[in-house]
Design a protein around this motif. Sequence first.
Motif: not given
Length: 218
Positions: A59-68, A81-84, A168-169
């Motif tokens: 969730a951190w990868i998706g929101v705090a890095y990719h989105l932000a 972000a959606a994948l993460s 694993f996806a």
Amino acid sequence: MQLPFTIEQFYDVFREYNTTVWPAQVLLLVLAVAAIAMVAVRRSWSGAGVSTILAILWAWIGVAYHLAFFTTVNPLAYGFAALSVAGSLVFLWQGVVRRRLEFRFASNTRTGVGLFLVVFALVVYPAWSFFAGHRYPNLPTFGLPCPTTIFTLGVLAFTVTPYPRSPFAAPVLWSLVGGQAAFLLGVPQDFGLLVTAVVGVVLVTRSRAGNARMAVSS
């Protein structure tokens, strides 16, 4: 392959991220160590605990890095972000709600590979970044996609068979996407992602074998 950003912009995103979220990087490392401790010292809640930590990391990868941050230079980051976040939800569903993920150390090759990947993600990856000439804050710290993906597949190597394949996806897909940085962006430590992609595929295959054995025995 033409990238929508320059190498300089790529590392500028790391700098902006690291300076903005500090000291979150330390807390994420503490979570990683806690996950390994829960694998080593198993309790009835360890599987759910490890799965919760993996869910937090993704969730951190998706929101705090990719989105932000990463969306400022790469429009594909919305998809990343959606994948993460999807990967995070899978860990919550399979590991916390359904309790289908259990982890343990064993005297086998899978555990050895898992330990190698965990040490690579937490120790070798940042050291390699440093010796490759990247200095903080212009370097990928733990909690960013690539080292966290390597760590995740290392932890998944400790899963007790049979286990679901869906967790694993996201890590395997990101291994294939992020591994391109080794070639296109001069991040040689990301060659480790190509190894993790292979490990992930092998673990998915072993999951099928484990499920087949369970079906036969029942």
